[in-house]
Design a protein around this motif. Structure first.
Motif, PDB file in Angstrom:
ATOM      1  N   LEU A  76       3.651  -8.403  -1.002  1.00 46.29           N
ATOM      2  CA  LEU A  76       2.174  -8.898  -1.258  1.00 46.29           C
ATOM      3  C   LEU A  76       1.203  -8.040  -0.475  1.00 46.29           C
ATOM      4  CD1 LEU A  76       2.771 -12.773  -0.523  1.00 46.29           C
ATOM      5  CD2 LEU A  76       2.217 -11.599  -2.849  1.00 46.29           C
ATOM      6  N   ASN A  77       0.082  -7.765  -0.871  1.00 45.12           N
ATOM      7  CA  ASN A  77      -0.931  -6.968  -0.277  1.00 45.12           C
ATOM      8  C   ASN A  77      -1.655  -7.971   0.539  1.00 45.12           C
ATOM      9  OD1 ASN A  77      -3.238  -7.788  -1.629  1.00 45.12           O
ATOM     10  ND2 ASN A  77      -2.459  -6.347  -3.421  1.00 45.12           N
ATOM     11  N   ASP A  78      -2.494  -7.622   1.374  1.00 39.72           N
ATOM     12  CA  ASP A  78      -3.287  -8.433   2.351  1.00 39.72           C
ATOM     13  C   ASP A  78      -4.455  -9.501   1.639  1.00 39.72           C
ATOM     14  OD1 ASP A  78      -2.110  -7.447   4.549  1.00 39.72           O
ATOM     15  OD2 ASP A  78      -3.805  -5.885   5.011  1.00 39.72           O
ATOM     16  N   ILE A  83      -1.873 -19.398  -8.315  1.00 38.57           N
ATOM     17  CA  ILE A  83      -0.922 -18.379  -7.904  1.00 38.57           C
ATOM     18  C   ILE A  83      -0.715 -17.437  -8.837  1.00 38.57           C
ATOM     19  CG2 ILE A  83       1.298 -18.190  -6.858  1.00 38.57           C
ATOM     20  CD1 ILE A  83      -0.223 -19.373  -4.972  1.00 38.57           C
ATOM     21  N   LYS A  84      -0.318 -17.863 -10.327  1.00 42.65           N
ATOM     22  CA  LYS A  84      -0.134 -16.649 -11.267  1.00 42.65           C
ATOM     23  C   LYS A  84      -1.359 -15.936 -11.444  1.00 42.65           C
ATOM     24  CE  LYS A  84       1.464 -16.742 -16.014  1.00 42.65           C
ATOM     25  NZ  LYS A  84       2.000 -17.556 -17.046  1.00 42.65           N
ATOM     26  N   ASP A  85      -2.471 -15.849 -11.196  1.00 43.15           N
ATOM     27  CA  ASP A  85      -3.678 -15.111 -11.371  1.00 43.15           C
ATOM     28  C   ASP A  85      -3.555 -14.302  -9.992  1.00 43.15           C
ATOM     29  OD1 ASP A  85      -4.402 -16.311 -13.303  1.00 43.15           O
ATOM     30  OD2 ASP A  85      -6.086 -17.787 -12.391  1.00 43.15           O
ATOM     31  N   VAL A  86      -3.077 -14.678  -9.165  1.00 40.83           N
ATOM     32  CA  VAL A  86      -2.896 -13.841  -7.836  1.00 40.83           C
ATOM     33  C   VAL A  86      -1.995 -12.786  -8.078  1.00 40.83           C
ATOM     34  CG1 VAL A  86      -2.655 -13.826  -5.347  1.00 40.83           C
ATOM     35  CG2 VAL A  86      -4.221 -15.560  -6.392  1.00 40.83           C
ATOM     36  N   LEU A  87      -0.692 -13.264  -8.479  1.00 42.87           N
ATOM     37  CA  LEU A  87       0.522 -12.388  -8.355  1.00 42.87           C
ATOM     38  C   LEU A  87       0.634 -11.614  -9.435  1.00 42.87           C
ATOM     39  CD1 LEU A  87       3.126 -15.071  -6.887  1.00 42.87           C
ATOM     40  CD2 LEU A  87       1.713 -13.480  -5.593  1.00 42.87           C
ATOM     41  N   ASN A  88       1.545 -10.441  -9.417  1.00 46.25           N
ATOM     42  CA  ASN A  88       1.609  -9.864 -10.657  1.00 46.25           C
ATOM     43  C   ASN A  88       2.866 -10.412 -11.161  1.00 46.25           C
ATOM     44  OD1 ASN A  88       4.610  -8.534  -9.412  1.00 46.25           O
ATOM     45  ND2 ASN A  88       3.487  -7.021  -8.657  1.00 46.25           N
ATOM     46  N   GLU A  89       3.297 -10.153 -12.376  1.00 46.36           N
ATOM     47  CA  GLU A  89       4.636 -10.459 -13.023  1.00 46.36           C
ATOM     48  C   GLU A  89       5.758 -10.764 -12.512  1.00 46.36           C
ATOM     49  OE1 GLU A  89       6.873  -9.764 -17.190  1.00 46.36           O
ATOM     50  OE2 GLU A  89       4.828  -9.305 -17.151  1.00 46.36           O
ATOM     51  N   GLU A 140       7.140 -20.189   3.150  1.00 54.18           N
ATOM     52  CA  GLU A 140       8.206 -19.606   2.242  1.00 54.18           C
ATOM     53  C   GLU A 140       7.853 -18.749   1.313  1.00 54.18           C
ATOM     54  OE1 GLU A 140      12.114 -20.985  -0.515  1.00 54.18           O
ATOM     55  OE2 GLU A 140      10.969 -22.435   0.667  1.00 54.18           O
ATOM     56  N   VAL A 141       6.700 -19.008   0.540  1.00 52.07           N
ATOM     57  CA  VAL A 141       6.155 -17.987  -0.471  1.00 52.07           C
ATOM     58  C   VAL A 141       5.838 -16.608   0.439  1.00 52.07           C
ATOM     59  CG1 VAL A 141       4.270 -17.536  -1.963  1.00 52.07           C
ATOM     60  CG2 VAL A 141       5.369 -19.721  -2.089  1.00 52.07           C
ATOM     61  N   LEU A 142       5.115 -16.647   1.522  1.00 49.03           N
ATOM     62  CA  LEU A 142       4.295 -15.637   2.002  1.00 49.03           C
ATOM     63  C   LEU A 142       5.643 -14.709   2.640  1.00 49.03           C
ATOM     64  CD1 LEU A 142       1.338 -17.004   3.649  1.00 49.03           C
ATOM     65  CD2 LEU A 142       1.323 -15.642   1.831  1.00 49.03           C
ATOM     66  N   GLN A 143       6.611 -15.404   3.177  1.00 50.63           N
ATOM     67  CA  GLN A 143       7.923 -14.464   3.449  1.00 50.63           C
ATOM     68  C   GLN A 143       8.918 -13.968   2.240  1.00 50.63           C
ATOM     69  OE1 GLN A 143       9.774 -17.542   6.038  1.00 50.63           O
ATOM     70  NE2 GLN A 143       8.515 -16.860   7.791  1.00 50.63           N
ATOM     71  N   GLU A 144       8.957 -14.935   1.412  1.00 47.53           N
ATOM     72  CA  GLU A 144      10.035 -14.214   0.390  1.00 47.53           C
ATOM     73  C   GLU A 144       9.457 -13.192  -0.512  1.00 47.53           C
ATOM     74  OE1 GLU A 144      13.272 -15.013   0.212  1.00 47.53           O
ATOM     75  OE2 GLU A 144      12.813 -16.123   2.177  1.00 47.53           O
ATOM     76  N   ILE A 145       8.276 -13.434  -0.730  1.00 47.42           N
ATOM     77  CA  ILE A 145       7.453 -12.338  -1.352  1.00 47.42           C
ATOM     78  C   ILE A 145       7.171 -11.392  -0.708  1.00 47.42           C
ATOM     79  CG2 ILE A 145       5.849 -11.721  -3.465  1.00 47.42           C
ATOM     80  CD1 ILE A 145       5.904 -14.910  -4.183  1.00 47.42           C
ATOM     81  N   THR A 146       7.771 -10.195  -0.617  1.00 49.81           N
ATOM     82  CA  THR A 146       7.557  -9.345   0.490  1.00 49.81           C
ATOM     83  C   THR A 146       6.760  -8.243   0.161  1.00 49.81           C
ATOM     84  OG1 THR A 146       9.539  -8.027  -0.176  1.00 49.81           O
ATOM     85  CG2 THR A 146      10.100  -9.508   1.539  1.00 49.81           C
ATOM     86  N   GLN A 174       6.420 -10.721  -9.075  1.00 49.82           N
ATOM     87  CA  GLN A 174       6.031 -11.818  -7.931  1.00 49.82           C
ATOM     88  C   GLN A 174       6.205 -13.056  -8.271  1.00 49.82           C
ATOM     89  OE1 GLN A 174       2.409  -9.734  -6.664  1.00 49.82           O
ATOM     90  NE2 GLN A 174       3.458  -8.759  -5.066  1.00 49.82           N
ATOM     91  N   PHE A 175       5.296 -13.490  -9.429  1.00 50.94           N
ATOM     92  CA  PHE A 175       5.399 -14.672 -10.072  1.00 50.94           C
ATOM     93  C   PHE A 175       6.545 -15.089 -10.680  1.00 50.94           C
ATOM     94  CE2 PHE A 175       4.485 -18.163 -13.174  1.00 50.94           C
ATOM     95  CZ  PHE A 175       3.528 -19.011 -12.154  1.00 50.94           C
ATOM     96  N   LYS A 176       7.468 -14.527 -10.825  1.00 49.10           N
ATOM     97  CA  LYS A 176       8.909 -14.886 -11.381  1.00 49.10           C
ATOM     98  C   LYS A 176       9.565 -15.331 -10.136  1.00 49.10           C
ATOM     99  CE  LYS A 176       9.608 -12.078 -15.310  1.00 49.10           C
ATOM    100  NZ  LYS A 176      10.240 -10.960 -16.197  1.00 49.10           N
ATOM    101  N   LEU A 177       9.491 -14.527  -9.071  1.00 49.11           N
ATOM    102  CA  LEU A 177       9.929 -14.913  -7.774  1.00 49.11           C
ATOM    103  C   LEU A 177       9.618 -16.195  -7.286  1.00 49.11           C
ATOM    104  CD1 LEU A 177      11.855 -14.188  -5.372  1.00 49.11           C
ATOM    105  CD2 LEU A 177      10.232 -12.881  -4.248  1.00 49.11           C
ATOM    106  N   TYR A 178       8.243 -16.256  -7.398  1.00 52.07           N
ATOM    107  CA  TYR A 178       7.659 -17.591  -6.956  1.00 52.07           C
ATOM    108  C   TYR A 178       8.142 -18.805  -7.717  1.00 52.07           C
ATOM    109  CZ  TYR A 178       4.128 -21.219  -6.981  1.00 52.07           C
ATOM    110  OH  TYR A 178       3.242 -22.487  -6.778  1.00 52.07           O
ATOM    111  N   GLU A 179       8.287 -18.552  -9.220  1.00 52.50           N
ATOM    112  CA  GLU A 179       9.084 -19.548  -9.834  1.00 52.50           C
ATOM    113  C   GLU A 179      10.264 -19.884  -9.508  1.00 52.50           C
ATOM    114  OE1 GLU A 179       8.277 -18.038 -13.713  1.00 52.50           O
ATOM    115  OE2 GLU A 179       7.029 -19.653 -14.185  1.00 52.50           O
ATOM    116  N   GLU A 180      11.087 -18.999  -9.042  1.00 54.41           N
ATOM    117  CA  GLU A 180      12.278 -19.120  -8.609  1.00 54.41           C
ATOM    118  C   GLU A 180      12.343 -19.971  -7.468  1.00 54.41           C
ATOM    119  OE1 GLU A 180      14.230 -15.516  -8.123  1.00 54.41           O
ATOM    120  OE2 GLU A 180      14.010 -15.132 -10.345  1.00 54.41           O
TER     121      GLU A 180
END
Length: 121
Positions: free
Chosen positions: A46-48, A92-98, A38-44, A100-106
């Protein structure tokens, strides 16, 4: 003979009921894989590199939970699980930008099971 047939039908029905209701404890790896998917699908956006790092974080998370389940005391496991989840979220927070991390938290908030209502006694 009639009793044997009835017992066989009862055992078959009981077995089907057990198979139809998987336990929450044994399928944690499946739930982690679903969360990762779900994380990989919803945070569209993401770079490789981010995708690879997220894959690694979830594999480590799964391994840590499995290890804790096999060695921990039941009373200590809840606290250990929370610590491991916090470590995963921080990684995960270290990997994502701000954004993207908000979306992750949601996404994680939506995945939380509803809290049980406490009874008034």
């Amino acid at each position: 003979m009639k009793n044997i047939v009835m017992i066989c039908f009862a055992l078959i029905a009981l077995g089907q009921t057990a198979l139809g209701q998987p336990g929450r404890r044994g399928d944690f790896a499946d739930r982690i894989d679903e969360e990762k998917k779900e994380v990989l699908q919803e945070i569209t956006d993401l770079n490789d590199d981010q995708k690879l790092l997220i894959e690694e974080v979830y594999e480590q998370f799964k391994a840590s939970l499995k290890n804790t389940m096999s060695t921990g005391e039941r009373g200590e496991m809840r606290e250990k699980f929370q610590d491991i989840k916090t470590e995963k979220d921080n990684a995960i927070k270290d990997v994502l930008n701000e954004d993207q991390f908000k979306l992750y938290e949601e996404l994680m908030q939506k995945r939380k099971p509803p809290r049980r209502q406490q009874r008034d006694e």
